[in-house]
Design an enzyme around this catalytic site. Structure first.
Site, PDB file in Angstrom:
ATOM      1  N   ALA A  34      97.034  44.026  32.118  1.00  0.00           N
ATOM      2  CA  ALA A  34      97.929  44.504  33.167  1.00  0.00           C
ATOM      3  C   ALA A  34      97.550  43.819  34.491  1.00  0.00           C
ATOM      4  O   ALA A  34      96.505  43.170  34.573  1.00  0.00           O
ATOM      5  CB  ALA A  34      97.793  46.022  33.283  1.00  0.00           C
ATOM      6  N   GLN A  36      96.185  44.798  37.169  1.00  0.00           N
ATOM      7  CA  GLN A  36      94.850  45.133  37.687  1.00  0.00           C
ATOM      8  C   GLN A  36      93.839  45.175  36.541  1.00  0.00           C
ATOM      9  O   GLN A  36      92.952  46.031  36.505  1.00  0.00           O
ATOM     10  CB  GLN A  36      94.873  46.476  38.413  1.00  0.00           C
ATOM     11  N   SER A  37      93.946  44.261  35.600  1.00  0.00           N
ATOM     12  CA  SER A  37      93.100  44.307  34.401  1.00  0.00           C
ATOM     13  C   SER A  37      91.620  44.033  34.693  1.00  0.00           C
ATOM     14  O   SER A  37      91.259  42.951  35.165  1.00  0.00           O
ATOM     15  CB  SER A  37      93.613  43.273  33.388  1.00  0.00           C
ATOM     16  N   ASN A  38      90.790  45.028  34.387  1.00  0.00           N
ATOM     17  CA  ASN A  38      89.336  44.804  34.454  1.00  0.00           C
ATOM     18  C   ASN A  38      88.924  43.803  33.387  1.00  0.00           C
ATOM     19  O   ASN A  38      88.046  42.971  33.588  1.00  0.00           O
ATOM     20  CB  ASN A  38      88.584  46.108  34.189  1.00  0.00           C
ATOM     21  N   CYS A  40      90.589  41.280  32.128  1.00  0.00           N
ATOM     22  CA  CYS A  40      90.846  39.888  32.526  1.00  0.00           C
ATOM     23  C   CYS A  40      89.775  39.421  33.516  1.00  0.00           C
ATOM     24  O   CYS A  40      89.240  38.325  33.391  1.00  0.00           O
ATOM     25  CB  CYS A  40      92.233  39.756  33.148  1.00  0.00           C
TER      26      CYS A  40
END
Ligand SMILES: *Cc1c(COP(=O)(O)O)cnc(C)c1O
Length: 292
Positions: A34, A36-38, A40
């Site tokens: 998403a 705000q992907s942690n 990624c």
């Protein structure tokens, strides 16, 4: 505090996934998440540390929420100079979208390695088998008697890996997964499948009883990543009473679930609860306005 600044639960999964990528001589990583992907952000950190390229496919799960200038994890994507971001609309088949990036990189002569969303496959789940063993060792060394474990349950690698680790190591403590995007009827089958896939890596020397997979719903609504009042209460409570940072998307809702279950009397007064902190505080900055 697990490393891959500033860490989070994906660090444990990537310990195994990056080793596999390096063993296969990959020169770039592709993953998805998403806006705000942690996951990624942590994958990109690992890529930078190992000198690999890193490419994202970002699913705009809530339409209109991807912004190149957003704060939080997105800021770090750019600070660490991600090699490419492909933004796709909600409901896109992410595996196929990553496959297209893979094909493009291969045609350019690269050796790309795809990491599934959240790093949640059997190999990634091993990170939480290792976590279970680490917990067991700490229980012994510190003389801790834990009655219930509470953990977030999203793409399922954490919850599923932990269940597999508990079953495989004969740790007879119930685990409750608090859903961050699905209620139990949809979440539990995913977690069970993940736990079974992890057990398969151990040649099924143990099998997962379906009833070991337990989750609760009702705390993630209105939607994955969108705030609700119990999350805001939990984030503020942990910050003001313990100095512990939670995040709005995962641990805030998971802690809200724990607080809710305590209020409902689901646990006895003298029982010890273990809350697994899965990270995510980097995303706080993208939600400052709702937390002020
Ligand atoms: C990804 C994530 C989770 C959920 O873990 P899954 O393995 O995807 O179920 C929980 N907390 C944080 C902070 C995360 O980034």
């Amino acid at each position: 505090m697990l490393g891959l600044s500033p860490g989070g639960n994906k660090t444990r999964k990537l310990e195994f996934l990056i080793a596999d990528a390096l063993a296969k001589s990959a020169d770039c990583l592709i993953t998805c998440g998403a806006p705000q992907s942690n996951h990624c952000r942590i994958t990109l950190t690992a890529a930078r540390k190992e000198g690999l390229q890193c490419h994202f496919v970002i699913e705009e799960r809530v339409p209109g929420t991807y912004s190149e200038t957003a704060s939080g994890n997105n800021f770090i994507f750019h600070l660490m100079s991600v090699d490419s971001i492909t933004v796709v609309p909600a409901g896109t088949n992410m595996a196929e979208a990553m496959e297209r990036v893979h094909e493009k990189l291969r045609r350019l002569g690269h050796r790309p390695y795809i990491i599934p969303g959240g790093g949640s496959n059997a190999l990634g789940g091993l990170g939480y088998v290792a976590c279970a063993q680490e917990l067991q060792q700490q229980f012994f060394e510190l003389g801790l008697a834990i009655d219930h474990v509470i953990v977030g349950s999203g793409s399922s690698g954490t919850h599923g890996g932990l269940v597999a680790g508990f079953v495989g190591n004969n740790i007879d403590i119930p685990i409750v997964g608090v859903g961050v995007s699905r209620d139990p009827q949809d979440q539990e089958p995913l977690v069970y499948k993940e736990a079974c896939a992890v057990a398969e890596l151990f040649n099924n020397v143990f099998t997962i009883p379906r009833q070991r997979v337990v989750s609760v719903g009702g705390y993630w609504q209105p939607k994955y990543s969108l705030p609700n009042a119990p999350m805001i209460e939990a984030v503020k409570l942990f910050a003001t009473t313990e100095g512990v940072l939670l995040d709005p998307v995962y641990t805030g809702k998971v802690a809200a679930g724990m607080i809710g279950m305590i209020r409902e009397g689901k646990f006895k007064k003298n029982e010890n609860l273990l809350f697994i902190h899965t990270g995510g505080a980097t995303a706080l900055h993208a939600y400052e306005s709702i937390l002020r």
